[in-house]
Design an enzyme around this catalytic site. Sequence first.
Site, short mmCIF file in Angstrom:
data_model
loop_
_atom_site.label_atom_id
_atom_site.label_comp_id
_atom_site.label_asym_id
_atom_site.label_seq_id
_atom_site.Cartn_x
_atom_site.Cartn_y
_atom_site.Cartn_z
N SER A 124 0.84 -1.21 0.00
CA SER A 124 0.00 0.00 0.00
C SER A 124 0.86 1.25 0.00
O SER A 124 1.96 1.26 0.59
CB SER A 124 -0.86 -0.02 1.26
OG SER A 124 -1.44 1.25 1.48
N TYR A 149 -2.53 -1.17 10.59
CA TYR A 149 -2.73 -1.76 9.25
C TYR A 149 -1.53 -1.44 8.36
O TYR A 149 -0.92 -2.32 7.76
CB TYR A 149 -4.02 -1.20 8.61
CG TYR A 149 -4.02 -1.35 7.12
CD1 TYR A 149 -4.25 -2.59 6.54
CD2 TYR A 149 -3.71 -0.27 6.29
CE1 TYR A 149 -4.19 -2.74 5.17
CE2 TYR A 149 -3.66 -0.40 4.92
CZ TYR A 149 -3.90 -1.64 4.36
OH TYR A 149 -3.83 -1.79 3.00
N LYS A 153 1.94 -3.72 6.72
CA LYS A 153 2.45 -3.78 5.34
C LYS A 153 3.96 -3.48 5.30
O LYS A 153 4.71 -4.13 4.58
CB LYS A 153 1.69 -2.78 4.45
CG LYS A 153 0.20 -3.06 4.30
CD LYS A 153 -0.07 -4.32 3.51
CE LYS A 153 -1.56 -4.59 3.36
NZ LYS A 153 -1.85 -5.92 2.78
#
Length: 340
Positions: A124, A149, A153
Amino acid sequence: MRVLVTGGAGYIGSHTVLSLLSAGHDVVVADSYANSKPSVVGRLEDLSGRAVPAHAIDLTDAAATDRLFATEQLDAVIHFAALKAVGESVVKPLEYYRNNLDSTFSLAAAMQNHGVTRFVFSSSATVYGEKAPVPYREEYEHLSATSPYGQSKVMIERVLADVAQVTDGWKVALLRYFNPVGAHESGQLGEDPQGVPNNLMPYLAQVAVGRRDHLTVFGDDYPTADGTCERDYIHVMDLAEGHVAALEHLDVMSEPVRPFNLGTGSGTSVLELLRSFERAVGRELPYVVGPRRAGDLPAFWADATRARKELGWAATRTLDEMCADTWRWQSQNPQGFPDA
Ligand code: UDP
């Protein structure tokens, strides 16, 4: 290639399954259906005219993941399956770190065990963090993210890089997505968030179809042209085709691990997106301006040069197409996918 698509019933995963099948690859779907519906697989079969084998599996279960690799002959993995709600991750950090990391550990171990060496990872743009200069470039080294979150990543990118360094033949593409929107042009496949949508486009689509009263624009006092935040919205079918390009590039990739931005290379404001969506629907949509949302950055977009040069891929679909396709999907499926 015969490709395992984890999260293949999810939003980006399902569109990528179609692109893979169109490009002549075979697909095996693995999905826990924690945030997607099994009926998506039937739609994929109808749209492609092909059988899509699907396994209901929680990838945090390492033994079950290994058994899957023992059952299916696989040449590559595209790993979408993850928890992805930024706000929820702040409230439930352990759940996010555990799920997103453990599933990747299971997959990497099963790949090592069964000699599978090609991996495409769903990363992302959030990994660039708050301090990276815009437009974001892959060379930027100080990756960090404000939410659990996003940090999951960042951590997984590092884990995969470390494993690839010591595992013969491993090739890993880290695909850093910007803001995926839109739907398959058939209107049969699209984004189907559970509960109140967190993201702008699905929220707007639900306003247009009458499931929500109005859009709240989170702040109009940012230092941008019209005062609202700017993002690099990319059509999900362009994104899906970017995955196929990355997969097919792996065998000639210059390094074992390489990040690629998947974006259009330009920013669009919240109000510009609203106006484009209104054109698609053919009427004005109700909105109010509210306060800023905590953690939102004013503006960012991709430098999309590397993907164009090295993958031979560039996004081609316009903002109006993104909105028209979203509206076709939402108006034909006002409540999303059926349960069964
Ligand atoms: N946004 C908004 N209202 C909403 C949802 C989002 O104004 O109901 C804005 C948000 O502030 C951001 C942009 O739309 O500037 C895109 O937000 P989204 O959550 O879709 O993506 P993000 O870039 O935050 O991951």
